[in-house]
Design a protein around this motif. Sequence first.
Motif, PDB file in Angstrom:
ATOM      1  N   LEU A   1       0.833  -1.232   0.012  1.00  0.00           N
ATOM      2  CA  LEU A   1      -0.041  -0.014   0.038  1.00  0.00           C
ATOM      3  C   LEU A   1       0.936   1.470   0.004  1.00  0.00           C
ATOM      4  CD1 LEU A   1      -2.890  -1.153   2.544  1.00  0.00           C
ATOM      5  CD2 LEU A   1      -2.901  -0.956   0.174  1.00  0.00           C
TER       6      LEU A   1
ATOM      7  N   ALA B   1       2.514   1.431  -3.151  1.00  0.00           N
ATOM      8  CA  ALA B   1       1.594   1.807  -4.586  1.00  0.00           C
ATOM      9  C   ALA B   1       1.527   3.321  -4.420  1.00  0.00           C
ATOM     10  CB  ALA B   1       0.192   0.986  -4.265  1.00  0.00           C
ATOM     11  N   ALA B   2       1.050   3.920  -3.036  1.00  0.00           N
ATOM     12  CA  ALA B   2       0.857   5.240  -2.927  1.00  0.00           C
ATOM     13  C   ALA B   2       2.039   6.077  -3.497  1.00  0.00           C
ATOM     14  CB  ALA B   2       0.508   5.689  -1.446  1.00  0.00           C
TER      15      ALA B   2
ATOM     16  N   ALA C   1       2.151   5.933  -7.341  1.00  0.00           N
ATOM     17  CA  ALA C   1       1.293   6.709  -7.938  1.00  0.00           C
ATOM     18  C   ALA C   1       1.520   8.155  -8.008  1.00  0.00           C
ATOM     19  CB  ALA C   1      -0.150   6.354  -7.315  1.00  0.00           C
TER      20      ALA C   1
ATOM     21  N   THR D   1     -10.712   7.262  -8.670  1.00  0.00           N
ATOM     22  CA  THR D   1     -10.942   5.981  -8.013  1.00  0.00           C
ATOM     23  C   THR D   1     -11.887   6.254  -7.104  1.00  0.00           C
ATOM     24  OG1 THR D   1      -8.820   5.198  -8.403  1.00  0.00           O
ATOM     25  CG2 THR D   1      -9.982   4.238  -6.968  1.00  0.00           C
TER      26      THR D   1
ATOM     27  N   LEU E   1     -13.789   4.527  -3.742  1.00  0.00           N
ATOM     28  CA  LEU E   1     -13.663   3.440  -2.765  1.00  0.00           C
ATOM     29  C   LEU E   1     -14.793   3.652  -1.698  1.00  0.00           C
ATOM     30  CD1 LEU E   1      -9.856   4.059  -2.199  1.00  0.00           C
ATOM     31  CD2 LEU E   1     -10.748   2.340  -3.424  1.00  0.00           C
ATOM     32  N   ALA E   2     -15.489   2.557  -1.283  1.00  0.00           N
ATOM     33  CA  ALA E   2     -16.539   2.596  -0.654  1.00  0.00           C
ATOM     34  C   ALA E   2     -16.148   1.979   0.784  1.00  0.00           C
ATOM     35  CB  ALA E   2     -17.567   1.879  -0.981  1.00  0.00           C
ATOM     36  N   GLY E   3     -16.510   2.749   2.032  1.00  0.00           N
ATOM     37  CA  GLY E   3     -16.591   1.915   3.387  1.00  0.00           C
ATOM     38  C   GLY E   3     -17.835   1.833   3.775  1.00  0.00           C
TER      39      GLY E   3
ATOM     40  N   GLU F   1     -14.726   7.375  -0.678  1.00  0.00           N
ATOM     41  CA  GLU F   1     -13.749   7.852  -1.019  1.00  0.00           C
ATOM     42  C   GLU F   1     -13.462   8.180  -2.474  1.00  0.00           C
ATOM     43  OE1 GLU F   1     -10.871   6.485   3.025  1.00  0.00           O
ATOM     44  OE2 GLU F   1      -9.794   6.886   0.831  1.00  0.00           O
TER      45      GLU F   1
ATOM     46  N   TYR G   1      -6.402  11.880  -9.601  1.00  0.00           N
ATOM     47  CA  TYR G   1      -5.153  12.226  -9.998  1.00  0.00           C
ATOM     48  C   TYR G   1      -4.911  12.897 -11.142  1.00  0.00           C
ATOM     49  CZ  TYR G   1      -5.012   7.329  -7.702  1.00  0.00           C
ATOM     50  OH  TYR G   1      -5.224   6.395  -6.913  1.00  0.00           O
TER      51      TYR G   1
END
Lengths: 406, 406
Positions: free
Chosen positions: A27, A30-31, A34, A209, A211-213, A218, A222
């Motif tokens: 992670l 990747a961050a 990116a 992107t 992202l579901a919590g 979120e 980019y």
Amino acid sequence: MGAFSRAAFLAVGSELLRTSRLDTNSLFVAAKLAACGVEMTEKRCVGDDAQAIAGAVSDLLTRADLVVVSGGLGPTADDVTREGVAAALQRKLHLDQELFALLQERYRRLGRSMPSIAARMAYLVEGAQVLPNPRGTAPGQWLEVGSRALVLLPGVPEELETIFALHVLPRIQGKPILVRTLKVAGRFESEVEQRVSDLYRRFGREKITILAGRGTVELVLYAEGPSELAAMEQAFAEVLGADIFGRDEATLPQVVLEALKSRGWMLATAESCTGGMVGSALTQVPGASEAYLGGVVAYANTVKVRLLGVPEEVLATHGAVSREVAEAMALGACRLGAQCGLAITGIAGPAGGTPEKPVGTVHVAVAIPGQLQHRRFLFGGSRQTIRELAANFALDLLRRVLKGAA
Amino acid sequence: MGAFSRAAFLAVGSELLRTSRLDTNSLFVAAKLAACGVEMTEKRCVGDDAQAIAGAVSDLLTRADLVVVSGGLGPTADDVTREGVAAALQRKLHLDQELFALLQERYRRLGRSMPSIAARMAYLVEGAQVLPNPRGTAPGQWLEVGSRALVLLPGVPEELETIFALHVLPRIQGKPILVRTLKVAGRFESEVEQRVSDLYRRFGREKITILAGRGTVELVLYAEGPSELAAMEQAFAEVLGADIFGRDEATLPQVVLEALKSRGWMLATAESCTGGMVGSALTQVPGASEAYLGGVVAYANTVKVRLLGVPEEVLATHGAVSREVAEAMALGACRLGAQCGLAITGIAGPAGGTPEKPVGTVHVAVAIPGQLQHRRFLFGGSRQTIRELAANFALDLLRRVLKGAA
């Protein structure tokens, strides 16, 4: 080296294939990648097995131009990343005298003699550049394979992160990409996705992107430069408005506590079906005591009556899961000496539902001076999901009420 | 199918390659497979890309005799696991009429018409057996490839876990290994490991796995038959005694609630530094209301005084983090109408420590009829770690007191 575009990650460690540990280094990597415009296209995990490491490295180098390997660089017999990589590249391992002397020096400073197995950490794959490790003993290695690069890093997160920042990032001459995360609450992923679908088309689907919590969503943006990022952020803010509660590292409990502090208000909670989840989330934030008094876990009706002053006849008439009880609980919470009360009562299941009040029915009430707000929700999912949704939608209702009162 | 020995896991989903999501399904699958004597030897993660999926599946089938794929089975254009697998196996995809009718029926029951894209979920890889999904829409698929098997499962954890338990496990005829998990609380991993070290030697290190949580430790025992399992279990019970709180699926909150129920007692909690974590954990258990009344999140001292009756002079003399205040909180909790009170007060940090009461100092008190028990702990770690340790050690103290009172 030239610009990289496709990265792959290989985590080495038999413990990562068992039942309780996950690689988290990927992670971080990747961050960071990116942010340089390098996309992570594949991740893998193999055990402490030189042949498996060799196979994975060979294969990944056929598709990625940057391969990052974490773990297996320590001194023990289990640490076979060096051997696996040497086999994959058909290169030799050799003892680096300078590195060996540095290791001896390091042990001397620690007041210990260097164990013989520690010498394994002084072996380099032929052609490797040493990536010094200021946080630990095993150094990283940077290898060039034609126009591709292979990076070996220790698996301890703080060592990996430090070496990556100091020695790997400067070697990656990628396109600088700006990243912004917009945090949304009080909406489900599908609602958010529908509302921003025009923006997907306008800016390009690959630049966004979602992202579901459970109760939060979120949106990661980019951009290629500050003006594009500003345009994207403004466009999303226009569409989503008050649904956005914060950016980047912000969390919902933090934002709520800040809003309370800025008014000099104290909050008290009254939780039934969530049983303390909201209190637990708020008190996870350091300094929560400046805006959070505490509250009542009013699981039984007797506690609602005794500590929150919910009238017994309201409970009898409307039932514990009702607007009236939620509102009485919120007002009762305020009487603990708080300007602001937040109350939650609901049916988390799996039992306890009725046709009128099915499992997932949750009433939330927020009391602030001169105002009492209520919302009824119907959530789906398991007991845990319903409770998490209830806690997050309740915090979000409080946030919105505080925003309106600003 | 014959016995499997080597399994590989492939998680599909572009979101799993980014900066904040990790695949967790592989942990569940690794645990279930280990219980059948099947070892996980490799894990991978690729994006929503049919070619990448095809490449990974082909490669994994050369080394593993059981390949489990999660994700990419939904209805949207991003869901391309079916296409990738069909390409890897060089088989066709075909619309299964029975499955199509079932999907239509499912949408009808939900009162919605079936969107045309949903038909994608009715496509099967040639030769696939359908694995019905009682928790969602997309079914799983079981494919035999010579003597090897390939299983496709939806990525939503609750769907994957249900299908795996109902339809995958019965198909895996591994070496029958008996597995027993012993659950320990109130001890740190290193203490447990030291105390069982003779048993590692006696039964063989490879037959025992130790897994540490925050405040709980699991010992997983693998035996080849009932007599070996009984001997192992007895030996561990002799060494660990009352530190073992349960077996297999038991959780600490469940065990505590059962112990309360068996006495007909109700519990009330008084939490300061944990802010509701104990209440939250207890109320996660369905039916918690039979033994848990609720309680007070007594974060501010005023709440300790007003709702729990902690005397102001005790707070002034001993400070909020003290034995005296913990005991007064536990007794105050009982006055809510409970036979049993559990109180926690401590310093979770990062600020607030003093030389006498450093960060990590936690006082726990338990009151039951005629008995008041106290313990002081000093925990290390982050704010979150200290809070989790405090919550679990407090529940464990309550468990031990209830056991002694039996």
